[in-house]
Write an enzyme that holds these catalytic residues in place. Structure first.
Site, mmCIF file in Angstrom:
data_model
loop_
_atom_site.group_PDB
_atom_site.id
_atom_site.type_symbol
_atom_site.label_atom_id
_atom_site.label_comp_id
_atom_site.label_asym_id
_atom_site.label_seq_id
_atom_site.Cartn_x
_atom_site.Cartn_y
_atom_site.Cartn_z
ATOM 1 C CB CYS A 77 27.272 45.977 74.851
ATOM 2 S SG CYS A 77 26.969 44.185 74.914
ATOM 3 N N GLY B 100 23.848 43.716 74.488
ATOM 4 C CA GLY B 100 23.392 44.394 75.698
ATOM 5 C C GLY B 100 22.249 45.350 75.416
ATOM 6 C CG HIS C 285 23.061 40.693 78.167
ATOM 7 N ND1 HIS C 285 23.983 41.660 77.874
ATOM 8 C CD2 HIS C 285 23.055 39.829 77.126
ATOM 9 C CE1 HIS C 285 24.510 41.404 76.688
ATOM 10 N NE2 HIS C 285 23.967 40.301 76.218
ATOM 11 C CB CYS D 44 30.082 40.309 69.263
ATOM 12 S SG CYS D 44 30.600 42.024 69.439
ATOM 13 C CD GLU E 40 30.723 44.370 75.355
ATOM 14 O OE1 GLU E 40 30.645 43.250 74.794
ATOM 15 O OE2 GLU E 40 31.002 45.423 74.747
#
Length: 261
Positions: free
Chosen positions: A203, A206, A146, A74, A194
């Protein structure tokens, strides 16, 4: 049993952080408890839970999505994690944090925090769909999967909160989906769904995947910095000559207390 928590966010991607240096308080952290902590009406509220565990000479970031599922990495969360270590554990930068996606090196950039997110993996194109409309997307891994798709308007992300459709053969463990529009040279904006959390305000991984997709499309030289706007703010991402992704952005702790959730 009551226990300590902190609340923090990075570009409004928010987390409940649980200090657990020796792993005795939250070692049995269940999916039900994660969901209760992240509940925005009956709990503290957050996009996920960060558990801070001492792992030998390093700290380990045990990250769980809001639905209780495990996640490899994360990006916004690790900056919040670093802010906690700096403010509450007397740790100084640079520092190394262990994650399920390996060790991440963290440095400072003024008031912001920079994380070496490692090397990206770029795969082939795939398809995602929202509200019955299909979009071509680039499959990029930043330790977690992703699907990045460029659109004319972020409105095309539609009801991302309901969850996009995707190829389960390509993404057997789910996928984070980013819808991206161009703002100007080296400047894009995105919305994101997410996995395990729904549409969020930001994100970090991301934004890194989006930068990689944009840089490839632009044939941008390595070392070029991109600004990635998210609903909760902006991040700066650079793909270095030695194939590392550097993510820079804010991290704030906004509350702390005790809970028995």
């Amino acid at each position: 049993m009551s226990y300590r928590f902190l609340k923090g966010h990075g570009t409004e991607n928010d987390f409940v952080l649980l200090p657990d240096p020796d792993g005795t308080v939250h070692g049995d952290l269940s999916a039900d408890r994660v969901r209760a902590l992240c509940d925005r009406r009956a709990g503290i509220g957050g996009d996920g839970v960060l558990r801070a565990v001492r792992d030998g000479e390093r700290w380990f970031m045990d990250y769980r999505n809001a639905d209780g599922s495990l996640s490899e990495m994360c990006g916004n969360g690790i900056r919040v994690f670093a802010r906690y270590l700096i403010d509450h554990e007397g740790v100084s930068l640079p520092l190394e944090v262990d994650t399920r996606d390996g060790i991440k090196t963290i440095t400072s950039n003024g008031d912001d925090i920079t994380v070496d997110m490692g090397s990206p993996e770029v795969f082939t194109t795939t398809k995602v769909s929202v509200d019955g409309v299909s979009h071509e997307a680039l499959h990029v891994s930043m330790g977690n999967p992703h699907a990045v798709t460029f659109v004319d308007s972020l409105d095309e992300a539609g009801t991302l909160l309901e969850g996009p459709g995707y190829d389960h053969a390509v993404y057997p463990d789910g996928v984070n989906v980013e819808f991206v529009v161009r703002r100007s040279a080296r400047h894009v904006a995105m919305r994101v769904h997410e996995r395990g959390s729904g549409e969020t305000r930001s994100c970090g991984t991301g934004a890194c995947a989006v930068m990689v997709a944009a840089a490839l499309a632009d044939e941008a030289p390595r070392g070029t910095a991109y600004r990635i706007d998210v609903p909760g703010g902006s991040l700066e991402i650079t793909w270095t000559e030695d194939d590392r992704i550097l993510m820079t952005g804010p991290a704030l702790l906004v509350a702390e207390g005790t809970t028995d959730l």
